[in-house]
Design an enzyme around this catalytic site. Structure first.
Site, mmCIF file in Angstrom:
data_model
loop_
_atom_site.group_PDB
_atom_site.id
_atom_site.type_symbol
_atom_site.label_atom_id
_atom_site.label_comp_id
_atom_site.label_asym_id
_atom_site.label_seq_id
_atom_site.Cartn_x
_atom_site.Cartn_y
_atom_site.Cartn_z
ATOM 1 N N LYS A 132 0.868 -1.176 0.000
ATOM 2 C CA LYS A 132 0.000 0.000 0.000
ATOM 3 C C LYS A 132 0.905 1.227 0.000
ATOM 4 O O LYS A 132 1.554 1.551 0.994
ATOM 5 C CB LYS A 132 -0.916 0.002 1.219
ATOM 6 C CG LYS A 132 -1.914 1.145 1.165
ATOM 7 C CD LYS A 132 -3.006 0.981 2.198
ATOM 8 C CE LYS A 132 -4.071 2.053 2.055
ATOM 9 N NZ LYS A 132 -3.575 3.406 2.162
ATOM 10 N N LYS B 189 -6.208 -8.098 -2.488
ATOM 11 C CA LYS B 189 -7.328 -8.047 -3.428
ATOM 12 C C LYS B 189 -7.713 -9.456 -3.859
ATOM 13 O O LYS B 189 -6.832 -10.322 -3.976
ATOM 14 C CB LYS B 189 -6.913 -7.255 -4.683
ATOM 15 C CG LYS B 189 -6.519 -5.828 -4.378
ATOM 16 C CD LYS B 189 -5.896 -5.132 -5.573
ATOM 17 C CE LYS B 189 -5.495 -3.724 -5.144
ATOM 18 N NZ LYS B 189 -4.727 -3.022 -6.169
HETATM 19 N N1 LIG Z 1 -4.086 12.749 9.086
HETATM 20 C C1 LIG Z 1 -5.217 13.230 8.606
HETATM 21 O O1 LIG Z 1 -5.665 14.286 8.995
HETATM 22 C C2 LIG Z 1 -5.913 12.475 7.523
HETATM 23 C C3 LIG Z 1 -7.072 12.975 6.941
HETATM 24 C C4 LIG Z 1 -7.661 12.240 5.945
HETATM 25 C C5 LIG Z 1 -7.110 11.029 5.551
HETATM 26 N N2 LIG Z 1 -5.981 10.566 6.135
HETATM 27 C C6 LIG Z 1 -5.350 9.272 5.760
HETATM 28 O O2 LIG Z 1 -5.882 8.803 4.596
HETATM 29 C C7 LIG Z 1 -6.586 7.599 4.829
HETATM 30 C C8 LIG Z 1 -7.887 7.653 4.124
HETATM 31 O O3 LIG Z 1 -7.598 7.941 2.799
HETATM 32 P P1 LIG Z 1 -8.147 7.141 1.623
HETATM 33 O O4 LIG Z 1 -9.600 7.232 1.603
HETATM 34 O O5 LIG Z 1 -7.400 7.538 0.437
HETATM 35 O O6 LIG Z 1 -7.847 5.657 2.001
HETATM 36 P P2 LIG Z 1 -6.514 4.902 2.089
HETATM 37 O O7 LIG Z 1 -5.382 5.756 1.716
HETATM 38 O O8 LIG Z 1 -6.449 4.250 3.404
HETATM 39 O O9 LIG Z 1 -6.710 3.748 1.006
HETATM 40 C C9 LIG Z 1 -7.218 3.941 -0.304
HETATM 41 C C10 LIG Z 1 -6.188 4.374 -1.237
HETATM 42 O O10 LIG Z 1 -5.033 3.595 -1.153
HETATM 43 C C11 LIG Z 1 -4.289 3.853 -2.318
HETATM 44 N N3 LIG Z 1 -3.421 2.716 -2.637
HETATM 45 C C12 LIG Z 1 -2.093 2.645 -2.388
HETATM 46 N N4 LIG Z 1 -1.570 1.509 -2.807
HETATM 47 C C13 LIG Z 1 -2.580 0.802 -3.359
HETATM 48 C C14 LIG Z 1 -2.635 -0.466 -3.984
HETATM 49 N N5 LIG Z 1 -1.566 -1.252 -4.102
HETATM 50 N N6 LIG Z 1 -3.825 -0.883 -4.420
HETATM 51 C C15 LIG Z 1 -4.924 -0.097 -4.287
HETATM 52 N N7 LIG Z 1 -4.934 1.111 -3.718
HETATM 53 C C16 LIG Z 1 -3.761 1.558 -3.253
HETATM 54 C C17 LIG Z 1 -5.263 4.212 -3.373
HETATM 55 O O11 LIG Z 1 -4.943 5.491 -3.832
HETATM 56 C C18 LIG Z 1 -6.578 4.247 -2.669
HETATM 57 O O12 LIG Z 1 -7.358 5.320 -3.062
HETATM 58 C C19 LIG Z 1 -6.749 7.489 6.295
HETATM 59 O O13 LIG Z 1 -6.760 6.143 6.713
HETATM 60 C C20 LIG Z 1 -5.567 8.230 6.805
HETATM 61 O O14 LIG Z 1 -4.460 7.344 6.807
HETATM 62 C C21 LIG Z 1 -5.389 11.268 7.108
#
Ligand SMILES: NC(=O)c1ccc[n+]([C@@H]2O[C@H](COP(=O)([O-])OP(=O)(O)OC[C@H]3O[C@@H](n4cnc5c(N)ncnc54)[C@H](O)[C@@H]3O)[C@@H](O)[C@H]2O)c1
Length: 806
Positions: free
Chosen positions: A123, A306
């Protein structure tokens, strides 16, 4: 009477909590997705989301369409034109433990009527991007936005290496959406931040915010320097493809096959993706990359698992926020937000004054962190942190904690800048740079600055020195007692502390005293988990221990002190407020160093129940007087003279007198010594108080020569399993420090050489071995790993069954 339904089940309270949580989450999302700022750590954010989900599980009526749990976080900034994705982009659901993952996998297997093949991927902690190709040509590139509409960043994409404008190969569909993650390689991130800082631009707290902040820029209104910086950002970004969106009838059946096809079209796919069967194999993949997290070129915050088969993905479908056929396993966080309570300055063994951050204690990567070094005042300035800031703190594995930078959005005006003191916090001597242009400030009072004496005394007791079990950080502090140095056992008749009197100590000198435990290298007080200073009393006598209470000293001096509480308040008022340990007065603690406890000693000579530690120390000091010459040399704390150089000097010269009589050239030519150490030795001998140490130690019976050594040059050969063999150790050998490996060779009678030649018998190489390993291979010198090396130095080459070189 029955209660109204809403309050009976706690719905009202839940609703209030839900509303508050949802608002907070939305404000964090706005900062994160639109302004690339993390107001809270990812872990804290994830915690809030989990709580929200929990509430919604109990009260499903609260989970409306606008709940953050139902939506893809993010939006479209007005800076960019909106792009509607042909197929919706999703987020991912999370699990935080292997057990939770198993639960998810079981459900998937139930829904599918059998266990599927899983595709495990890293990820990547970056920014999701959607690339729309029509007949093989890139048409638009857009961020994820709210999942339906993203931001048009097509113009910027052209500068990112590795993203094809036109796909290679054949068979491109009329329309395909390729999804991937744009990220900063870790090394590039550090360099970009350095450049931004030089231009007075905001420094990014992590590579994900840097990727997002760099990609989502416009050239309008930028000065030429800032434009150059923007382009530098684009050029350092990379893409890894991890999915597809709209694509009618893809010619393959699984995601893994699809990656092969995309790769054949010139798209960058991950080399780490792996198809596995069964949850155990997934668990192994997760564990493997948990340990190898930092050997990957980009940051990873977890593993994405996945269902590989497209038909199975289709039958599982998606919620409004995330696919049901994939899950993200999140690793424990290495980055947290905390409050910077203060910046203080510690002084170490060499006199270096080091600013360090005192932070609100916070648990990260396996332990509680309450302070972090800031190296020097330039680093403090560069990080842009103010006292009172919320800061981002990072601790990766066993690496020492580091402050990355402030969360500037959370400032309220009460923060203030750190000012580097001009005087040594422990002895008041004006600090100065050692050399012109040197950024590190040092306390020049090497002789009697309590911090430096304490550090040197601890070094004398260390394993690389005289290896005196009881003489550690606590005893070293007690002998040099910073709060009342003139009362310290190692103080001379004028109240000046120094190591010259170390071997003259008697049990009577070792009175009970409360000390602040400090780190010898940095002089920083060590802290308890709750952030209070760690204190100790190494020479406590049995009868000093008062039942159920803090230590109270016996003796006439403190007859008016009836309990430790009033003794403490005396200390806070005592006139030594500008000494380093006066910090102790600010910390709530029951065992502060008090004038009373520092004085209690002189309660008389009677030591009817002497401290066991005191007796042990005196006995051990007696034994130390006849330890090998090299250990005595290390204990003199001569700059650059560590165990390896000290052994070389001792073996070659046989006595301190012979070393003193040698010229620079004679010293420098000894294998393992060289010019820098030779200069350092000559300088050391010139200083009077160093001579005084040697004189007093000699008078106390310390042996400064190897009995029976034939004199300079005729190095007394150590007989051992490696006699006559030359060995080079390179890279990091598990179980040995760099010096430790050399020492082990010498102790076994071998010669530890620093370069590989035809005369080298063996090369021991660990990770990080470079040209020496290559040379060894060229010359056909046998190469050993750490385990074989350990056998070699203990049992000799025969035990390995190898023939040496030549
Ligand atoms: N610190 C903060 O204030 C704050 C605020 C908002 C979000 N966040 C962070 O962002 C996360 C939420 O963001 P999100 O909705 O994008 O979810 P996420 O980042 O937890 O997961 C979804 C994303 O992972 C990515 N990704 C990376 N590698 C991947 C892979 N191999 N296969 C598929 N997808 C992959 C994709 O872009 C996908 O959209 C939170 O869990 C947190 O960690 C932090």
């Amino acid at each position: 009477m029955t209660e109204p339904t809403s309050t009976r089940d706690g719905l009202d309270e839940a609703k209030a909590e839900w509303t508050e949580l949802a608002e907070r989450i939305q404000s964090y999302q706005a900062a994160y997705y639109e302004r690339d700022e993390s107001l809270v750590s990812d872990a804290e954010y994830d915690g809030l989301m989990q709580r929200l989900e929990e509430i919604e599980r109990r009260f499903p009526e609260l989970a409306g369409q606008d709940s953050p749990t139902r939506r893809v976080g993010g939006g479209v900034s007005e800076l960019f034109a909106p792009v509607v994705h042909a197929q919706r982009m999703y987020s991912l659901d999370n699990v935080f433990s292997i057990d939770e993952f198993r639960g998810w996998a079981e459900k998937v297997a139930r829904d599918l009527g059998g266990a599927p093949a899983f595709l495990c991927e890293l990820k990547i902690d970056g920014l999701a991007l959607n690339l729309r190709y029509e007949n093989g040509k890139l048409v638009t590139a857009a961020t994820r936005g709210d999942g339906v509409t993203g931001e048009d960043v097509t113009a910027n994409i052209a500068y990112i290496p590795g993203i094809p404008q036109r796909l290679s190969g054949t068979g491109h569909p009329p329309l395909v959406e390729v999804r991937g993650e744009v990220y900063f390689p870790v090394a590039a991130f550090a360099e970009l931040n350095a450049h931004r800082e030089a231009l007075g631009e905001k420094v990014f707290a992590n590579p994900r915010n840097a990727a997002s902040g760099s990609l989502r820029q416009k050239s309008e209104g930028k000065s030429p320097e800032r434009l150059a910086l923007m382009h530098e950002g684009f050029e350092r970004l990379r893409l890894t493809v991890h999915g597809i969106g709209a694509w009618e009838h893809p010619p393959v059946h699984s995601q893994s096959e699809m990656y092969e096809l995309l790769a054949s079209w010139g798209l960058p796919v991950s080399k780490y993706a792996k198809v596995v069967m069964g949850t155990e194999a997934v668990a192994e993949f997760i564990e493997h990359f948990g340990a190898e997290r930092h050997s990957v070129e980009h940051e990873i915050d977890g593993i994405v698992i996945k269902v590989d088969n497209f038909a199975q993905q289709g039958s599982l479908g998606s919620t409004s926020r995330a696919p049901r056929w994939a899950i993200a396993y999140k690793y424990p966080p290495e980055q947290v937000n905390t409050k910077l309570l203060d910046i203080r300055v510690g002084v170490g063994r060499t006199g270096r004054a080091t600013p360090y951050a005192v932070v609100e204690p916070v648990f990260v990567a396996g332990s509680t962190v309450s302070q972090a070094t800031l190296h020097n005042q330039d680093v403090v300035r560069a990080k842009g942190v103010l006292i009172g800031d919320t800061v981002v703190l990072r601790k990766a594995g066993d690496v020492i904690p580091e402050i990355l930078g402030p969360v500037t959005e959370l400032r309220d005006g009460s923060e203030h800048a750190f000012v580097m003191p001009t005087e040594c916090p422990e002895c008041g001597t004006p600090l100065r740079a050692m050399k012109e242009g040197d950024i590190d400030l040092r306390c020049p009072n090497a002789r009697s600055c309590p911090a430096q004496v304490r550090g040197r005394v601890e070094h004398i007791g260390s394993r690389g020195g005289l290896d005196i079990e009881v003489l550690g950080e606590v005893v070293a502090a007690a002998l040099t007692q910073p709060l009342f140095p003139e009362r310290a056992p190692l103080a001379d008749a004028h109240g000046v502390v120094g190591e010259a009197g170390l071997f003259d100590l008697t049990v009577k000198d070792l009175f009970p005293v409360v000390v602040v435990v400090r780190d010898a290298e940095t002089g920083l007080p060590k802290l308890n988990d709750d952030g209070s200073q760690r204190e100790a009393m190494p020479f406590q006598r049995r009868r000093d221990i008062k039942k159920d209470g803090p230590f109270v000293a016996p003796g006439p001096d403190i007859s008016n002190v009836d309990d430790a509480g009033s003794a403490d308040s005396n200390a806070a008022d005592s006139g030594s407020a500008d000494s380093g340990a006066a910090d102790a007065g600010e910390q709530p603690s029951t065992n502060k160093p008090t004038e009373a406890s520092a004085r209690l000693d002189f309660a008389g000579d009677e030591l009817s129940v002497p401290s066991a530690n005191a007796i042990k120390l005196i006995e051990n000091l007696e034994l130390a007087k006849t330890k090998p010459l090299w250990r005595i040399l290390v204990s003199l704390n001569i700059r650059h003279v560590g165990p390896v150089a000290a052994r070389a000097l001792a073996d070659f010269f046989g006595s301190l007198d012979a070393i003193r009589a040698a010229s620079r050239d004679e010293l420098a030519q000894v294998e393992g010594v060289g010019g820098i150490i030779a200069d350092s030795l000559l300088e050391w001998f010139e200083i009077d108080w160093h001579q005084e140490i040697v004189r007093r130690w000699t008078a106390a019976g310390v042996q400064f020569s190897i009995p029976g050594h034939p004199g300079p040059g005729a190095a007394a050969e150590v007989e051992g399993v490696l006699s006559g063999l030359t060995i080079v150790a390179t890279g990091s050998l598990d179980g040995f420090t760099r010096d430790g490996a050399k020492e082990a060779i010498i102790a076994a009678g071998g010669k530890a050489a620093s370069s590989v030649s035809k005369k080298t018998d063996y090369v021991a190489a660990g990770p990080g071995a470079g040209s020496k390993l290559t040379k060894a291979e060229e010359l056909g010198v046998p190469v050993l790993d750490a385990a074989q090396f350990a056998v070699l130095v203990t049992e000799g080459p025969d035990a390995l069954g190898l023939t040496s070189n030549g």
